[in-house]
Design a protein around this motif. Structure first.
Motif, PDB file in Angstrom:
ATOM      1  N   PRO A 174       0.848  -1.213   0.000  1.00 30.42           N
ATOM      2  CA  PRO A 174       0.000   0.000   0.000  1.00 30.42           C
ATOM      3  C   PRO A 174       0.876   1.253   0.000  1.00 30.42           C
ATOM      4  N   LYS A 175       0.474   2.243  -0.772  1.00 26.73           N
ATOM      5  CA  LYS A 175       1.250   3.484  -0.879  1.00 26.73           C
ATOM      6  C   LYS A 175       0.913   4.382   0.310  1.00 26.73           C
ATOM      7  N   PRO A 176       1.891   4.701   1.146  1.00 22.36           N
ATOM      8  CA  PRO A 176       1.597   5.509   2.343  1.00 22.36           C
ATOM      9  C   PRO A 176       1.490   6.994   2.002  1.00 22.36           C
ATOM     10  N   THR A 177       0.995   7.756   2.939  1.00 24.83           N
ATOM     11  CA  THR A 177       0.973   9.224   2.857  1.00 24.83           C
ATOM     12  C   THR A 177       2.054   9.771   3.774  1.00 24.83           C
ATOM     13  N   CYS A 178       2.985  10.516   3.196  1.00 26.26           N
ATOM     14  CA  CYS A 178       4.088  11.062   3.994  1.00 26.26           C
ATOM     15  C   CYS A 178       3.623  12.330   4.705  1.00 26.26           C
ATOM     16  N   SER A 179       3.895  12.404   5.977  1.00 27.35           N
ATOM     17  CA  SER A 179       3.450  13.561   6.751  1.00 27.35           C
ATOM     18  C   SER A 179       4.149  14.844   6.334  1.00 27.35           C
ATOM     19  N   ASN A 180       5.321  14.740   5.695  1.00 27.55           N
ATOM     20  CA  ASN A 180       6.007  15.952   5.243  1.00 27.55           C
ATOM     21  C   ASN A 180       5.494  16.441   3.897  1.00 27.55           C
ATOM     22  N   GLY A 181       4.465  15.769   3.361  1.00 28.10           N
ATOM     23  CA  GLY A 181       3.834  16.229   2.142  1.00 28.10           C
ATOM     24  C   GLY A 181       4.527  15.790   0.883  1.00 28.10           C
ATOM     25  N   LEU A 182       5.641  15.052   0.999  1.00 28.00           N
ATOM     26  CA  LEU A 182       6.375  14.628  -0.180  1.00 28.00           C
ATOM     27  C   LEU A 182       5.903  13.252  -0.623  1.00 28.00           C
ATOM     28  N   VAL A 412       1.563  30.798 -10.817  1.00 29.42           N
ATOM     29  CA  VAL A 412       2.977  30.508 -11.074  1.00 29.42           C
ATOM     30  C   VAL A 412       3.374  29.182 -10.447  1.00 29.42           C
ATOM     31  N   PHE A 413       2.975  28.969  -9.189  1.00 32.40           N
ATOM     32  CA  PHE A 413       3.345  27.744  -8.473  1.00 32.40           C
ATOM     33  C   PHE A 413       2.226  26.697  -8.488  1.00 32.40           C
ATOM     34  N   GLU A 414       1.153  26.954  -9.221  1.00 33.87           N
ATOM     35  CA  GLU A 414       0.009  26.035  -9.203  1.00 33.87           C
ATOM     36  C   GLU A 414       0.384  24.616  -9.621  1.00 33.87           C
ATOM     37  N   PRO A 415       1.296  24.398 -10.590  1.00 34.79           N
ATOM     38  CA  PRO A 415       1.639  23.005 -10.942  1.00 34.79           C
ATOM     39  C   PRO A 415       2.186  22.190  -9.785  1.00 34.79           C
ATOM     40  N   CYS A 416       2.685  22.869  -8.744  1.00 31.69           N
ATOM     41  CA  CYS A 416       3.276  22.134  -7.617  1.00 31.69           C
ATOM     42  C   CYS A 416       2.305  21.949  -6.465  1.00 31.69           C
ATOM     43  N   ILE A 448      12.921  28.187  -1.489  1.00 29.24           N
ATOM     44  CA  ILE A 448      12.910  26.861  -0.860  1.00 29.24           C
ATOM     45  C   ILE A 448      11.686  26.074  -1.292  1.00 29.24           C
ATOM     46  N   TYR A 449      10.562  26.768  -1.545  1.00 34.71           N
ATOM     47  CA  TYR A 449       9.375  26.063  -2.042  1.00 34.71           C
ATOM     48  C   TYR A 449       9.642  25.525  -3.447  1.00 34.71           C
ATOM     49  N   ALA A 450      10.276  26.346  -4.291  1.00 34.46           N
ATOM     50  CA  ALA A 450      10.608  25.891  -5.638  1.00 34.46           C
ATOM     51  C   ALA A 450      11.585  24.714  -5.591  1.00 34.46           C
ATOM     52  N   THR A 451      12.539  24.755  -4.642  1.00 41.31           N
ATOM     53  CA  THR A 451      13.493  23.649  -4.488  1.00 41.31           C
ATOM     54  C   THR A 451      12.771  22.368  -4.081  1.00 41.31           C
ATOM     55  N   THR A 452      11.820  22.484  -3.142  1.00 43.07           N
ATOM     56  CA  THR A 452      11.055  21.316  -2.700  1.00 43.07           C
ATOM     57  C   THR A 452      10.211  20.766  -3.844  1.00 43.07           C
ATOM     58  N   CYS A 453       9.632  21.677  -4.643  1.00 43.40           N
ATOM     59  CA  CYS A 453       8.854  21.227  -5.802  1.00 43.40           C
ATOM     60  C   CYS A 453       9.752  20.494  -6.792  1.00 43.40           C
ATOM     61  N   ALA A 454      10.953  21.030  -7.035  1.00 43.94           N
ATOM     62  CA  ALA A 454      11.876  20.377  -7.958  1.00 43.94           C
ATOM     63  C   ALA A 454      12.265  18.998  -7.447  1.00 43.94           C
ATOM     64  N   ASP A 455      12.384  18.847  -6.130  1.00 46.32           N
ATOM     65  CA  ASP A 455      12.700  17.548  -5.550  1.00 46.32           C
ATOM     66  C   ASP A 455      11.597  16.543  -5.846  1.00 46.32           C
ATOM     67  N   GLN A 456      10.364  17.060  -6.029  1.00 45.88           N
ATOM     68  CA  GLN A 456       9.233  16.182  -6.349  1.00 45.88           C
ATOM     69  C   GLN A 456       9.008  16.080  -7.853  1.00 45.88           C
ATOM     70  N   GLY A 457       9.953  16.623  -8.639  1.00 39.84           N
ATOM     71  CA  GLY A 457       9.861  16.508 -10.082  1.00 39.84           C
ATOM     72  C   GLY A 457       9.092  17.614 -10.763  1.00 39.84           C
ATOM     73  N   VAL A 458       8.761  18.699 -10.033  1.00 39.28           N
ATOM     74  CA  VAL A 458       8.030  19.819 -10.615  1.00 39.28           C
ATOM     75  C   VAL A 458       8.950  21.038 -10.604  1.00 39.28           C
ATOM     76  N   CYS A 459       9.323  21.509 -11.769  1.00 39.97           N
ATOM     77  CA  CYS A 459      10.238  22.653 -11.871  1.00 39.97           C
ATOM     78  C   CYS A 459       9.429  23.908 -12.166  1.00 39.97           C
ATOM     79  N   ILE A 460       9.664  24.977 -11.387  1.00 35.90           N
ATOM     80  CA  ILE A 460       8.915  26.231 -11.518  1.00 35.90           C
ATOM     81  C   ILE A 460       9.891  27.345 -11.875  1.00 35.90           C
ATOM     82  N   ASP A 461       9.612  28.049 -12.971  1.00 33.38           N
ATOM     83  CA  ASP A 461      10.374  29.247 -13.352  1.00 33.38           C
ATOM     84  C   ASP A 461       9.646  30.448 -12.755  1.00 33.38           C
TER      85      ASP A 461
END
Length: 903
Positions: A174-182, A412-416, A448-461
């Protein structure tokens, strides 16, 4: 070794194969192997090739239903029993396969989909011969026993020497839900076949400062000590820990900012320090020594990735980034789960204990204080001591958040937003924009939000939407990209060339690539780059540091040898003042030219000091260095220690006009000064006479009479003491007096009393002796002196009465005359005035412009009467002048007497 082969065909087929007998010393042995996979089913009879097979063997192969494209598979199976040793069995066959991505815990793989039953008969073991094995062993398995094959398959002993070979079944976890949102990550089990989900330990910090713990708990803390971010509770790694050094970046409000990130691992301590507040300018040291990036030693590496400096420990799968404004820490749960403490909390996917201390207290600020470490540069900080509390800056209701913060919630950040919620980053951004409104620190929340999004595979310009507030400036040879590779492709390595993760930073422009990680040079073609950071192509020859070099492919790239200089003729520098010098050769800068230079400071002869009008002249004879000096005339005039150029005026005395000529005095060799007496004028203005004056060549015009200038008529010239009426107006009198040897003219106007011709008896009107005023015999008795009343406003110092008040004055005729006496040379007066005889003082309220009121007192006349007025007769101008002269003479006699007494 037992070999199983199978052929898949369309339809039902029976094949019979006869094998030739093979000599052997082993006894026959029989084994049945059953291999199970998925839906298709095929029965195969397989021949074995043990050491001694029977003389003949029959293999029957029956294939049912058509199958899809085939591939060859090979499986090595250990048999339960062999004659002289335990030997593996290998199964190979042509079997249909299908490629798929598993959701049950296995990765994409080619999986065999054929079920085969193999019957193997061998000869029982016998005594060993010279050609067989010399040792004998027996491996026995019991029904139900399992053992692993390669490629995630297993063998199961059924019974009667029957082995079942089947793939390892991985049930979908089963796929868990991470409490850190990632998003959770897939982690393979120890067997390498199945995997399970895990939530990585991911902690971030940014701004002034804000923290996201490993499990996603957000809090802010304004301490200015050095703190533990991560340490192990139970020490498994030698000297492992991550620390943060905070300082008060805003002294007035006590707001803190990160200054240094510290990573310790075994014998190394890496420090990434901020050089300038609110910038990405950082410096990296290892064990207090500056290092160049990339750095790799003792299982630890440091390198640049976009705007970040990254510390990696591959053995622990630890990744730490810092850029001066924010940090991130990623660690695998499998290595550090439930075994961390510090300001990043306990990594267990549970936020309830992230701020819990060992004593059970659960408060984020208390917890953050608790994790102080000893820092000699901060004596006020010590573990176990409660530091002086700095109240968290409070944001007043009048604070309006920066428009930059609204970008986090917008398009701007909606994709993430579906991967990482922006709420806590927005709250941190609002806090920073209000606490430090002029620092642009709110940009760190977006970064830092953009960095966290990039870590999840979402890149924001996102920086291009901040109107330059959060702009990032790259060097001239780089260009900014919001979505660049984690590590650039270089001429030396293609690492991460296909990585899906992206980072922002400065990268080589399109059409170029980075030469190497330690050489920050973008090149179009991969050749060589030397210490001068100039790219060169293979085969290119050049001179560098006075060495002849060539760029070669392979090896170290650049091969150099000492530069050879052409031979020069030997030069000797003889003669006074000459010395040898090595000059740069314009044709070959590596080979200096030896020349002789002249330095006059080495000469013994010194310049002489010339007299006025002469100057030092020097010349250097041909072929010599030292000059020859002599004094030559300047072609000037000399007068009173001053030099004058030709045609310039020369002041000799005020009575002569002198100038310097071009004519030269042969004896003195100086120019001659020519003079002529100045012309004198004899004209003086009216009232002035030319008299001899000491110090003046032509005398001076001295005033001897008064000059009275009259408008629209000629001037009057008066002698001292002279009075004269204006020829056109007897009421104007001009006079001239001499006071202290200074002539003073004055103009007097005679003021006549009021005169009414109608009140005169006819024929009695005459002029007074002054020729100006009229007089007559009155017709009636004069108007009696009496009180006249009128109503008016009183105004005083900008204030005024509200209503009109009664004002009084005396009015009437009294006996008054003023006559000129020629005998007395003055005007004689006899006068009685109509004056007040009884008065009272009254008060009135005045209103002022500023709104205030004042009381004002004024005189109210009750009655008037004619009263005598004393008038002093004026002495004549001549008498007054005589008196002043007498006083001056007396004063001079007193001064002389005082002077004699003092002597």
């Amino acid at each position: 070794t037992i070999t199983t082969s199978a052929v898949t065909e369309t339809g039902s087929t029976t094949k019979t194969t006869t094998l030739a007998p093979t000599p052997s010393t082993s006894t026959p042995h029989s084994t049945t192997i059953v291999t199970e996979t998925s839906s298709h089913e095929t029965t195969t009879t397989t021949t074995g090739s043990p050491p001694t097979p029977p003389p003949t063997s029959t293999i029957s192969t029956t294939t049912s239903r058509p199958t899809s494209p085939t591939s060859t598979a090979s499986t090595t199976v250990p048999t339960p029993s062999v004659s002289t040793s335990s030997v593996p069995a290998t199964t190979s066959g042509t079997t249909p396969t299908e490629s798929f991505t598993t959701t049950s815990g296995t990765t994409s793989a080619n999986v065999t989909t054929v079920t085969a039953t193999t019957t193997l008969k061998t000869v029982p073991p016998v005594s060993p011969s010279t050609s067989g094995p010399t040792a004998t062993s027996t491996a026995v398995t019991t029904p139900g026993e399992e053992w692993w094959f390669c490629r995630c398959t297993k063998a199961v002993c059924i019974e009667n020497n029957t082995i079942k070979i089947e793939p390892v079944e991985c049930k979908p976890p089963p796929k868990p839900t991470c409490s850190n949102g990632l998003s959770p990550v897939r982690v393979f089990d120890k067997d390498g076949c199945c995997w399970h989900w895990e939530c990585d330990c991911y902690c971030t910090g940014w701004g002034d400062p804000h923290y996201n713990t490993f499990d996603g708990l957000y809090y802010s803390y304004q301490g200015n000590c050095t703190y533990i971010l991560v340490e192990e509770i139970h020490k498994r790694v030698d000297n492992f820990g991550i620390y943060i050094d905070n300082y008060h970046c805003e002294a007035e409000d006590g707001v803190s900012c990160p200054r240094t990130l510290i990573v310790r691992h075994e014998t190394q301590e890496v420090r990434i320090a901020t050089v300038e507040m609110n910038t990405f300018h950082v410096e990296v040291t290892v064990n207090k020594q500056a290092v160049a990036l990339p750095y790799k030693k003792f299982g630890l590496s440091v390198y640049e990735s976009g705007i970040n400096r990254v510390v990696e420990i591959p053995e622990l799968k630890v990744n730490v980034t810092y850029n001066g404004l924010s940090f991130s820490i990623r660690m695998p749960y499998s290595q550090f789960g439930n075994n961390t403490h510090g300001q990043c909390g306990i990594c267990n996917n549970d936020t309830s204990d992230d701020c819990m201390l060992p004593n059970g207290e659960n408060d984020c600020e208390t917890m953050a204080d608790h994790w102080q470490v000893v820092d000699p540069s901060k004596p006020q900080c010590s573990p176990g001591l409660s530091p002086t509390k700095t109240p968290n800056p409070t944001i007043g209701p009048i604070c309006k958040e920066s428009a930059i913060c609204k970008l986090l919630l917008g398009s701007v950040f909606e994709p993430c937003h579906g991967f990482v919620r922006p709420d806590k980053y927005y709250a941190a951004c609002v806090f920073d924009s209000c606490a430090l409104p002029e620092s642009d620190l709110e940009c760190s929340s977006l970064q830092i939000y953009a960095t966290t999004c990039a870590d999840q595979g979402v890149c924001i310009d996102w920086r291009s939407h901040t109107n330059g507030v959060c702009s990032y400036k790259c060097p001239i040879n780089k260009e900014y990209r919001a979505c660049g590779p984690i590590r650039e492709t270089t001429c030396k390595s293609s690492e991460n060339a296909t990585s899906a993760q992206k980072v922002e930073g400065c990268f080589c422009p399109n059409g170029t690539m980075l030469y190497d990680y330690g050489v920050d040079v973008c090149v179009k073609t991969c050749g060589c780059v030397g210490v001068d950071n100039i790219p060169r192509e293979f085969g290119e020859k050049f001179t560098l540091d006075c060495q002849d070099c060539i760029c070669l492919e392979g090896g170290n790239g650049i091969v150099c040898q000492q530069h050879e200089c052409a031979k020069q003729n030997k030069i000797r520098c003889d003669g006074e003042g000459f010395y040898e010098v090595h000059e740069v050769n314009s044709e070959d800068s590596c080979c200096p030219i030896v020349t002789c230079k002249c330095n006059t400071s080495l000469c013994s002869a010194k310049a002489p000091k010339c007299t006025l009008g002469f100057e030092v002249h020097s010349y250097i004879p041909s072929g010599q260095c030292c000059p020859v000096y002599e004094c030559v005339p300047k072609r000037v005039c000399v007068h009173q220690n001053a030099e004058f150029l030709p045609d310039s005026p020369v002041f000799v005395d005020k009575c002569q006009n002198c100038s310097c000529t071009n004519e030269v005095n042969v004896s003195t060799q100086l120019n001659i000064i020519a003079c002529e007496h100045i012309p004198c004028s004899t004209y003086c203005e009216p009232g002035y006479e030319r008299q001899q004056v000491k110090g003046e060549c032509c005398g001076a015009c001295v005033q001897t009479k008064c000059v009275v200038h009259r408008a629209n008529s000629s001037d009057l010239i008066l002698k001292p003491g002279e009075f004269r009426n204006d020829p056109y107006n007897n009421c104007t009198v001009y006079s001239c007096v001499k006071v202290h040897n200074q002539l003073i003219s004055s103009t007097s106007e005679i003021t006549c009393p009021a005169f009414n011709e109608e009140s005169c008896k006819p024929g009695t009107i005459t002029l007074l002796p002054n020729g100006c005023c009229k007089t007559c015999v009155p017709l009636d008795s004069p108007t009696p002196c009496s009180v006249r009343r009128r109503q008016d406003f009183i105004t005083h110092k900008g204030c005024r009465s509200v209503d009109r008040v009664v004002l009084t004055e005396c009015e009437g005729t009294c006996g008054t005359f003023s006559l000129y006496s020629a005998e007395a040379n003055s005007l004689e007066h006899s006068c009685t005035c109509c004056r007040e005889s009884k008065t009272t003082v009254r008060e009135v309220e005045l209103k002022c412009a500023n709104g205030k009121s004042i009381l004002h007192k004024y005189v109210y006349v009750q009655s008037c009467s004619c009263q005598d007025t004393e008038c002093r007769s004026s002495q004549s101008s001549e008498s007054r002048s005589t008196e002043e002269n007498d006083k001056e003479k007396t004063l001079n006699r007193i001064k002389r007497a005082i002077s004699l007494t003092s002597k």
